[in-house]
Design a protein around this motif. Sequence first.
Motif, PDB file in Angstrom:
ATOM      1  N   TRP A 169      36.036  10.021  14.548  1.00  0.00           N
ATOM      2  CA  TRP A 169      37.315  10.054  15.258  1.00  0.00           C
ATOM      3  C   TRP A 169      37.824  11.487  15.350  1.00  0.00           C
ATOM      4  N   VAL A 170      38.290  11.856  16.500  1.00  0.00           N
ATOM      5  CA  VAL A 170      38.825  13.199  16.717  1.00  0.00           C
ATOM      6  C   VAL A 170      40.334  13.073  16.847  1.00  0.00           C
ATOM      7  N   ALA A 171      41.068  13.885  16.046  1.00  0.00           N
ATOM      8  CA  ALA A 171      42.522  13.717  15.980  1.00  0.00           C
ATOM      9  C   ALA A 171      43.247  14.697  16.895  1.00  0.00           C
ATOM     10  N   LEU A 218      40.718   9.862  19.052  1.00  0.00           N
ATOM     11  CA  LEU A 218      39.804   9.406  20.091  1.00  0.00           C
ATOM     12  C   LEU A 218      38.400   9.298  19.496  1.00  0.00           C
ATOM     13  N   ALA A 219      37.681   8.263  19.874  1.00  0.00           N
ATOM     14  CA  ALA A 219      36.318   8.086  19.362  1.00  0.00           C
ATOM     15  C   ALA A 219      35.423   9.193  19.895  1.00  0.00           C
ATOM     16  N   SER A 220      34.491   9.609  19.063  1.00  0.00           N
ATOM     17  CA  SER A 220      33.647  10.752  19.414  1.00  0.00           C
ATOM     18  C   SER A 220      32.613  10.414  20.487  1.00  0.00           C
ATOM     19  N   ARG A 221      32.389   9.132  20.720  1.00  0.00           N
ATOM     20  CA  ARG A 221      31.407   8.737  21.736  1.00  0.00           C
ATOM     21  C   ARG A 221      31.780   7.377  22.299  1.00  0.00           C
ATOM     22  N   ALA A 255      40.918  -1.278  17.157  1.00  0.00           N
ATOM     23  CA  ALA A 255      41.343  -0.051  17.832  1.00  0.00           C
ATOM     24  C   ALA A 255      42.050  -0.440  19.130  1.00  0.00           C
ATOM     25  N   ARG A 256      42.135   0.483  20.055  1.00  0.00           N
ATOM     26  CA  ARG A 256      42.725   0.193  21.362  1.00  0.00           C
ATOM     27  C   ARG A 256      42.078   1.107  22.386  1.00  0.00           C
ATOM     28  N   GLY A 275      32.733   1.460  31.180  1.00  0.00           N
ATOM     29  CA  GLY A 275      32.501   1.250  29.758  1.00  0.00           C
ATOM     30  C   GLY A 275      33.731   1.540  28.919  1.00  0.00           C
ATOM     31  N   ILE A 276      33.505   1.787  27.633  1.00  0.00           N
ATOM     32  CA  ILE A 276      34.614   1.856  26.663  1.00  0.00           C
ATOM     33  C   ILE A 276      34.514   3.096  25.776  1.00  0.00           C
ATOM     34  N   ARG A 277      35.628   3.811  25.693  1.00  0.00           N
ATOM     35  CA  ARG A 277      35.846   4.749  24.579  1.00  0.00           C
ATOM     36  C   ARG A 277      37.094   4.280  23.842  1.00  0.00           C
ATOM     37  N   LEU A 278      36.991   4.189  22.540  1.00  0.00           N
ATOM     38  CA  LEU A 278      38.114   3.694  21.744  1.00  0.00           C
ATOM     39  C   LEU A 278      39.103   4.797  21.391  1.00  0.00           C
ATOM     40  N   ALA A 279      40.334   4.374  21.141  1.00  0.00           N
ATOM     41  CA  ALA A 279      41.366   5.260  20.608  1.00  0.00           C
ATOM     42  C   ALA A 279      42.085   4.502  19.498  1.00  0.00           C
ATOM     43  N   ARG A 280      42.881   5.218  18.727  1.00  0.00           N
ATOM     44  CA  ARG A 280      43.725   4.523  17.742  1.00  0.00           C
ATOM     45  C   ARG A 280      44.878   5.415  17.329  1.00  0.00           C
TER      46      ARG A 280
END
Lengths: 431, 431, 431, 431
Positions: D191-193, D226-229, D311-312, D424-429
Amino acid sequence: MARSMQTRTDAQTTSRAFFIDRYQSIRRFSEYLCEPLVTEDYVVQSMPDVSPTKWHLAHVSWFFETFLLSQAIPEYQSPHPQYAYLFNSYYNTLGKRHSRPRRGLISRPTVEEVYAYRRDIDDLVLNLLEHLDERRLAELAPTITLGLHHEQQHQELLLTDIKHVLSCNPLSPIYKARSLPSIPNSSPLSWVAYPEGVFWIGHEGEEFAFDNEGPRHRQFLQAFQLASRLVTNGEYLDFIEDGGYSKPLLWLSDGWNTVQTQQWQAPLYWEKRDGSWYMMTLSGMRAVEKNEPVCHISYYEADAYARWAGARLPTEAEWEIAAQDVPVEGNFAEQGLYHPAPLNNADPARKLAQMYGDVWEWTQSAYSPYPGFRPNPGAIGEYNGKFMCNQYVLRGGSCATALSHIRSTYRNFFPADARWQFMGIRLAREV
Amino acid sequence: MARSMQTRTDAQTTSRAFFIDRYQSIRRFSEYLCEPLVTEDYVVQSMPDVSPTKWHLAHVSWFFETFLLSQAIPEYQSPHPQYAYLFNSYYNTLGKRHSRPRRGLISRPTVEEVYAYRRDIDDLVLNLLEHLDERRLAELAPTITLGLHHEQQHQELLLTDIKHVLSCNPLSPIYKARSLPSIPNSSPLSWVAYPEGVFWIGHEGEEFAFDNEGPRHRQFLQAFQLASRLVTNGEYLDFIEDGGYSKPLLWLSDGWNTVQTQQWQAPLYWEKRDGSWYMMTLSGMRAVEKNEPVCHISYYEADAYARWAGARLPTEAEWEIAAQDVPVEGNFAEQGLYHPAPLNNADPARKLAQMYGDVWEWTQSAYSPYPGFRPNPGAIGEYNGKFMCNQYVLRGGSCATALSHIRSTYRNFFPADARWQFMGIRLAREV
Amino acid sequence: MARSMQTRTDAQTTSRAFFIDRYQSIRRFSEYLCEPLVTEDYVVQSMPDVSPTKWHLAHVSWFFETFLLSQAIPEYQSPHPQYAYLFNSYYNTLGKRHSRPRRGLISRPTVEEVYAYRRDIDDLVLNLLEHLDERRLAELAPTITLGLHHEQQHQELLLTDIKHVLSCNPLSPIYKARSLPSIPNSSPLSWVAYPEGVFWIGHEGEEFAFDNEGPRHRQFLQAFQLASRLVTNGEYLDFIEDGGYSKPLLWLSDGWNTVQTQQWQAPLYWEKRDGSWYMMTLSGMRAVEKNEPVCHISYYEADAYARWAGARLPTEAEWEIAAQDVPVEGNFAEQGLYHPAPLNNADPARKLAQMYGDVWEWTQSAYSPYPGFRPNPGAIGEYNGKFMCNQYVLRGGSCATALSHIRSTYRNFFPADARWQFMGIRLAREV
Amino acid sequence: MARSMQTRTDAQTTSRAFFIDRYQSIRRFSEYLCEPLVTEDYVVQSMPDVSPTKWHLAHVSWFFETFLLSQAIPEYQSPHPQYAYLFNSYYNTLGKRHSRPRRGLISRPTVEEVYAYRRDIDDLVLNLLEHLDERRLAELAPTITLGLHHEQQHQELLLTDIKHVLSCNPLSPIYKARSLPSIPNSSPLSWVAYPEGVFWIGHEGEEFAFDNEGPRHRQFLQAFQLASRLVTNGEYLDFIEDGGYSKPLLWLSDGWNTVQTQQWQAPLYWEKRDGSWYMMTLSGMRAVEKNEPVCHISYYEADAYARWAGARLPTEAEWEIAAQDVPVEGNFAEQGLYHPAPLNNADPARKLAQMYGDVWEWTQSAYSPYPGFRPNPGAIGEYNGKFMCNQYVLRGGSCATALSHIRSTYRNFFPADARWQFMGIRLAREV
């Protein structure tokens, strides 16, 4: 009444007597709204969005049974276990349920049986409220309050649904004869300016709010202006007469498709007879009153009107910032008018008029979760969150909303083509 | 009763007292059929083919008003002119009408108002019958008789429609508790042979018949055989258990499409619970009784069953030739069973059993005009002729038909996918 | 040519050389009909009833493969086993198949590949025809003949389908430029009388016929009259101008619903431009020619026109009795007109004109089995019988039918709302 | 190449040679993408959202004709005036147009004629580019650039549409055989903040962007991660195997309805055979590769997956803030893979991988106007603004997007149920 609630202390608002009184008055109001109806009116579902009156009356009771009684009473036995299937609205967590568009096919339980069911639930709830110990009462207080707000939401639907049902009858039945107010002169529209900045919006604190109103959070807003009052029928007639419904460039693409497919020419419930516009109200057919707020229009129409008028719809954040300083008062269901009222110039001057009551105001904001939003746990979590898609936020309550039900942070939501609620327009624009 | 009517002399059948008595008893029977209902039951329309009970009650009165009173009384003023729009079924000649699939959206007039309307019409009709001079009475006699037969048709629909309405309710309400007969042994099926020849079929004479039953005319028939009784639930279960609903070669192409689209697995109102078949009746749910005639099946199912059984459906001419010699008696609505009955071996021997009553018998004949057919002149000409397309003829009446309503020449008709009437199967075959 | 076939002896008609010649000429004619098309035309399916041209070309080959080659050749290996799924039309016996309304989504096999497939099948069939011993050839003769008649049916569909496809293109492409005949004066309509009696109808004998044309059987007919010629565009225009499409009493109930739902105002392919009627033909748009037979009308329109004209449609038995004595000749596909032709007064006098060719003539007869009808055994039994429901019989062939394909007993059938075939009207009436 | 364009000076990017080169290369790329197709493939429209290949090729040429040539050339005469009706996509301002769902019914103009039309337009545009004076060239530069970006959008649709067309064919045709990359080990997700703050987003400056990317404006964002991939097929399979498609609480209400109505069990183009998952690609069927990004999923599925994963989805502002510092490079259409690629661990370390190319990333943001948004004047104003309703924003481009077409501010948008694009999907949280 509702306002005063919001300024009571916590101790007061959770007091036993308060809850008993509030429970009784809200439950009574639902039945009061049904007094003008004959038995046959309770049965009909005129479109999938509409529910029969007796379904509303039973569903709100089922809600208390499911979320309060069955939690509070050990080994609770429902007087009508089979009602759980019939009167569950949309809670997947709670098992299978009767298909929504088929609610109008159910003649039994009868209206009388539904009222008896309400009596049963009332007895059980009131008994509970009287005998629960203080600690348990405090624990269950949020559920009781939720149940009451839930019933108030259905009071509004009950009115808008029965309006739709009666509108399908060529005999034009009247819900309740009332002489609706009329004023000769329109109130001029002015613009109220707000500066840019980072603002807090959303609900926080001990007072009741739905989960979708929080968390309270910051938004950056550019400077904007808000119209001092709602758009009137007269102004909307100008749009119609200027060919608003036949100019595709004024419309969102989906809106234009809807206008053509549904052959919309005017708001819902409007009808042209011998060259003049009439509208169906809960008090019968009447000529369109120019100074009343326009009502029963979709998001598409609100958006197209705003574009035609060289303005736009406000965002929900803009609306809320502006509304925070306006007292919650106006033309609500308690007044018994059930129709938006023209703005009276004789009213004490206020820079923003008609912010609460009269009509729900479409915002341009898609209904989506606030940052950090978490639905309530359990079945009750299905109340709001799962509808955050393809709907638009409306603010401020209407002439069919209970005054004690509304707040500045309240988020109502409907799909862009919905028209059967009391929905209208307040304009906004850039500076 | 009905039989005897057909043997009275003309003088008698058109006598004033006869008409008054007959009018009163038929009108009363409609209301008798409604006695088990609660007000809410009268309102619901569960599918487009179904009409609400109160619509039936009002429509048959409107029929007398339109075709009798307004013809017989100079300057007739309707007590409810607006009912003409609501209760016209399909007479284009008589002006615009309320859309059929929207009959269930109309809560007013109330059930009470509909009964009051019936009273008004009854008073006017009975007053007419008492005071018309003999000549005028004779002139209007066909219309009165038509109105009464029309009301009897709606009595049957009223029963089949309310059955469908109640079937949509997960609470499984019961129309009228009755213990339905049951017999232990099935009656063997035999074949009755008829020789080839030119035969007369269709109605002729002074007795009442609908226009579609004539003109009487000749048809050449090849020799054929007719089954001695109706197909039973037990026999139909064999078809089901042999995979009848999953073998396309047994079905007409349209029928196979319908089976797949509608996911039919059994007759309407059948339901499998824990491996056993149950059926919904007007007296509640009960296990499928093997010796009862199979019922609530479409033309497609009747045709597929016949093919599976190595037989075919009779033509309507074959049926009529065979029925001409069978007395009109059986399990009709007057018996109050409202359900087909198993064949009692103890009954007096008859080579053809169950020809009348129990269930309407699908014929393989498309509903079409007899040679030389001319509809009645005027609006009444829309009664039958315009439906002679894409429908199939059924013969013999059912447990929901009034005995006095049926004849050997009577042609009932429904589309091939209709199932909510009491419809069943009698087999035929080549010699 | 076709006529002569029907008078050959059995020995001749099953001779090897005859089959080879006939196979080649019919297969060639299919491809000849495609010559005016571009590759893109072969792909499109303009409505569910229409099939793409390349589907037709492949399907008829698959038919020979399935019913002839795989029967005749031990351990037959299809060059394209997967085509069985794509090009099976409706034979449930033969396994799953591609969904009919999705035929237009299939770009591969390409047109070229489909022609290659035809070549493969032709080689195999011709090889078979050359090398089979006489006994086996005689055994397979009915299947070969059926396959050829089947291909002729698809030749007609190919023409009517491509007409529909081209009609959907706003560029109005022309299939084949032809100058269509035109005559100045209409031929007067007279009535030909036939006496009552018991008549034999249906096919019997060694000549080829479809299973649905038999068994030959007797029918009693009342005396009737048949119009001497087809109804013309000019006559049909009188019906239109008299408001035929807006008078519900002229229509069957289903027909009137269709008129309103589909907003029919004229036959298919007609278009009003600046007050004049034009029609799309396979040779392009042209003004409506008054003396041509009216065409592209539904059963509903044929029936309504007949009612308006004070007549009725003939039954199929009446038509066949009258046609038995008329030579099979007329405006067929071999003429290359692909459009009905006006009646030439200069033609040798004949009491019944235009009985064969020009347009299929709607009869009032629902398509149903003749007494004693038994479908062919096996998959081929699905050819006709399963469609005997909700369709109406048409007789006589059209300008898109091959002459060698038609007989007096030939029963074509379509649903009452079909219009894209070359369908027209011959009137009948009672004496 | 595209990147470098964005760093050129204004003088360069509007130079004549640059435009000529760019016009030619982009126009050629459209035709290059069609090389694997046969003529029949160009014609088919497999669902209303899909357009036939030849429609795309013609429409983009019509766009240059309408917005460039007819503006730039006095008294411009179109070589095919009737194409304006056929190849206008949705510009109401420009008059009537062919109905979108009927694009697949049009066999003419042929593919060859469409290529000839492209040649005609190319000649006219290139001639214009060569001979316009500098001032006029500068004036028209934005339109030329818009036309080229427009063509690039249709290149992507052309690929996704032909994929859908071929997927409807049971013969499983292959667009282009390619060996798709596969890697043994998955890359771990981190996860990248990002901190809270007021950020600028949206487009500003001289480089090309669509009107919907501006105005540049500020938004307050809470801290997020944000998810790294991208989410992989393997991870998505876990969701499927955990019953993701059968748990209503994971889904938005509209999404759950769609899952049930459409009977979704997996991403579009996935198919289970003998217990293993396969997917259709433009290079044919292949086993699902676990380390590839999951693709061809709707907003509903992306949202449900994110909820299941705790996540979201990111908002579009969050995505853009993160993307601003990432170089625009990745798996784009120029690579010719036309399929998302697994993340290669051997790639140079980057905290955010796969931000550009591979798959469009669903954001949780409804597509709506930025504050102060004004559509372009005239017909071109219909390009984007009117679709700002009931759609969701996707970011980053895909394996079917041209690299030179993408930017960090680029807003793609589709309805929540769309799946046929590479999505497709990239996750965030939350932090």
